[in-house]
Design a protein around this motif. Structure first.
Motif, mmCIF file in Angstrom:
data_model
loop_
_atom_site.group_PDB
_atom_site.id
_atom_site.type_symbol
_atom_site.label_atom_id
_atom_site.label_comp_id
_atom_site.label_asym_id
_atom_site.label_seq_id
_atom_site.Cartn_x
_atom_site.Cartn_y
_atom_site.Cartn_z
ATOM 1 N N ASP A 69 0.824 -1.211 0.000
ATOM 2 C CA ASP A 69 0.000 0.000 0.000
ATOM 3 C C ASP A 69 0.859 1.261 0.000
ATOM 4 O OD1 ASP A 69 -2.533 -1.215 0.055
ATOM 5 O OD2 ASP A 69 -2.359 -1.574 2.211
ATOM 6 N N ASP A 70 2.109 1.149 -0.381
ATOM 7 C CA ASP A 70 3.039 2.268 -0.216
ATOM 8 C C ASP A 70 2.713 3.455 -1.110
ATOM 9 O OD1 ASP A 70 4.326 0.913 1.739
ATOM 10 O OD2 ASP A 70 6.064 0.328 0.549
ATOM 11 N N ALA A 71 2.166 3.219 -2.306
ATOM 12 C CA ALA A 71 1.788 4.350 -3.155
ATOM 13 C C ALA A 71 0.706 5.174 -2.475
ATOM 14 C CB ALA A 71 1.305 3.862 -4.525
ATOM 15 N N GLU A 72 -0.265 4.498 -1.876
ATOM 16 C CA GLU A 72 -1.316 5.201 -1.144
ATOM 17 C C GLU A 72 -0.734 5.959 0.051
ATOM 18 O OE1 GLU A 72 -5.462 4.274 1.344
ATOM 19 O OE2 GLU A 72 -4.435 2.679 0.230
ATOM 20 N N ARG A 73 0.209 5.344 0.753
ATOM 21 C CA ARG A 73 0.829 6.015 1.894
ATOM 22 C C ARG A 73 1.557 7.289 1.458
ATOM 23 N NH1 ARG A 73 2.251 0.450 3.326
ATOM 24 N NH2 ARG A 73 1.028 -0.195 5.138
ATOM 25 N N ALA A 74 2.255 7.222 0.321
ATOM 26 C CA ALA A 74 2.962 8.398 -0.178
ATOM 27 C C ALA A 74 1.986 9.502 -0.554
ATOM 28 C CB ALA A 74 3.828 8.010 -1.379
ATOM 29 N N ILE A 75 0.874 9.121 -1.172
ATOM 30 C CA ILE A 75 -0.131 10.109 -1.571
ATOM 31 C C ILE A 75 -0.727 10.803 -0.347
ATOM 32 C CG2 ILE A 75 -2.461 10.318 -2.538
ATOM 33 C CD1 ILE A 75 -1.610 8.142 -4.583
ATOM 34 N N LEU A 76 -1.064 10.019 0.661
ATOM 35 C CA LEU A 76 -1.655 10.609 1.865
ATOM 36 C C LEU A 76 -0.640 11.479 2.605
ATOM 37 C CD1 LEU A 76 -3.798 7.610 3.174
ATOM 38 C CD2 LEU A 76 -4.569 9.659 1.967
ATOM 39 N N ARG A 108 -10.095 10.951 -4.617
ATOM 40 C CA ARG A 108 -9.789 12.292 -4.128
ATOM 41 C C ARG A 108 -9.381 12.179 -2.669
ATOM 42 N NH1 ARG A 108 -13.906 14.077 -0.897
ATOM 43 N NH2 ARG A 108 -15.957 13.085 -1.168
ATOM 44 N N ILE A 109 -8.763 13.221 -2.148
ATOM 45 C CA ILE A 109 -8.382 13.240 -0.746
ATOM 46 C C ILE A 109 -9.603 13.603 0.097
ATOM 47 C CG2 ILE A 109 -6.940 14.348 0.994
ATOM 48 C CD1 ILE A 109 -5.369 12.565 -0.848
ATOM 49 N N GLY A 110 -9.870 12.801 1.109
ATOM 50 C CA GLY A 110 -10.976 13.070 2.008
ATOM 51 C C GLY A 110 -10.608 12.663 3.421
ATOM 52 N N GLU A 111 -11.594 12.466 4.259
ATOM 53 C CA GLU A 111 -11.370 12.059 5.641
ATOM 54 C C GLU A 111 -12.309 10.926 6.010
ATOM 55 O OE1 GLU A 111 -11.541 15.083 8.568
ATOM 56 O OE2 GLU A 111 -9.865 16.250 7.737
ATOM 57 N N GLU A 112 -11.797 10.021 6.806
ATOM 58 C CA GLU A 112 -12.601 8.935 7.374
ATOM 59 C C GLU A 112 -12.207 8.795 8.838
ATOM 60 O OE1 GLU A 112 -12.063 5.392 5.116
ATOM 61 O OE2 GLU A 112 -13.162 6.141 3.352
ATOM 62 N N GLY A 113 -13.169 9.002 9.727
ATOM 63 C CA GLY A 113 -12.876 8.918 11.153
ATOM 64 C C GLY A 113 -11.867 9.952 11.612
ATOM 65 N N GLY A 114 -11.881 11.118 10.957
ATOM 66 C CA GLY A 114 -10.964 12.175 11.339
ATOM 67 C C GLY A 114 -9.565 12.019 10.787
ATOM 68 N N GLN A 115 -9.326 11.006 9.956
ATOM 69 C CA GLN A 115 -8.011 10.757 9.370
ATOM 70 C C GLN A 115 -8.059 10.949 7.855
ATOM 71 O OE1 GLN A 115 -5.244 10.010 11.233
ATOM 72 N NE2 GLN A 115 -6.538 10.223 13.061
#
Length: 316
Positions: A69-76, A108-115
């Motif tokens: 999941d590293d691509a997602e981690r870099a994006i976030l 898109r960038i959003g939030e889930e549970g405040g994260q």
């Protein structure tokens, strides 16, 4: 479940990580490695002196291929304010560009549970994209392609895309437009003297390669380059399994967003035909504009963005 990103998305994410274009946050090679560690990557290799963008892009692709999941981690991490201490302008510019890129890939960038989280959306259907005005086609195919036989073939594809649109065959129309886009960019690469060497043999280049090459040589604008990822994404639906994986079939809105990309690219290519060294003159005697005059520089913001009536070649 791991998020899978298109290669063009990873390429643009690597650009954001490197931050070469102001006001993005610039990172040196060793700073990129430190960034990836802060993003939660394990076993980040030391920067080896490879061009920074290539190094970052290949790492993203390798980790995705390995199922991480590293691509997602870099994006976030790119969207995390903690990366931008006392650098508000850089943060805002990065977040804006990041969402533009992700929307073309259905996120898109959003939030889930405040994260911070990646939120699914229909590709290119965010409010900002919906408000994009129509880019009217201002040139003829003959102004873009000097080969009469190839010009006739491209014109036929434009006409067939319009026919598909009129009969509700939106998937076929988008695939036709993607094929057309690759054809005109390949022709430009063949006939214009480039300012940089070809990145790979012509026969091994795909649509993404041609778009990057045209942008590097200033034949098309950045907005056309970025938005072309949308056409490329849907053109790949020629493979039914790709459509199944995406979970979305092109519809009227999809086609309405793809037409402006093709129109803007054709406008830019026609306008830069006379500016490219040794490029062949347009067949109509030079209606394309000269980019050496800034006021004439055509962009989707300056080529009469509006929704015209449907023309024979300009799309719906």
């Amino acid at each position: 479940m791991n998020e899978i990103f298109d290669d063009s998305t990873l390429t643009e994410i690597a650009h954001l990580i490197c931050g070469d274009e102001p006001p993005l946050l610039y990172r040196k090679g060793f700073e990129i490695a430190a960034f990836l560690q802060r993003a939660g990557w394990d076993d980040v290799p030391e920067y080896d002196g490879t061009p920074r963008h290539k190094w970052a892009r290949e790492l993203l692709k390798e980790r995705q291929e390995d199922g991480a999941d590293d691509a997602e981690r870099a994006i976030l991490r790119l969207a995390n304010r903690l990366e931008y201490y006392n650098q508000q302008q850089e943060y805002r510019a990065t977040l804006k560009r990041l969402n533009e890129i992700l929307m073309l890939d259905g996120r898109r960038i959003g939030e889930e549970g405040g994260q911070l989280a990646l939120v699914r959306c229909e590709a290119g259907f965010e409010d900002e994209v919906r408000r994009l005005p129509r880019v009217e086609l201002k040139v003829s195919v003959a102004e873009v392609i000097s080969d009469p036989e190839l010009a006739a073939s491209v014109q036929l594809r434009l006409d067939e895309a319009r026919t598909c649109d009129e009969h509700g065959a939106y998937t076929s129309a988008v695939i036709m437009l993607g094929s057309l886009l690759e054809g005109v960019l390949a022709h430009a690469a063949q006939t214009r003297v480039a300012g940089v060497r070809m990145p790979k043999p012509l026969g091994n280049m795909g649509l993404n390669d041609f778009v990057d090459f045209a942008y590097a040589n200033k034949w098309i604008e950045h907005d056309a380059k970025l938005a072309s990822a949308l056409v490329r994404h849907y053109r790949n639906l020629v493979h039914p399994l790709a459509e199944k994986r995406t979970g979305h079939s092109p519809n009227r809105d999809t086609l309405d967003m793809c037409w402006p990309v093709v129109n803007a690219t054709l406008n830019d290519l026609a306008a830069t035909a006379t500016a490219a060294p040794h490029a062949q003159a347009p067949a109509n005697g030079g209606r394309g504009r000269d980019l050496n005059t800034p006021a004439q520089r055509p962009t989707p913001a300056s080529v009469a963005r509006r929704r015209p009536g449907r023309g024979a070649v300009s799309g719906p």
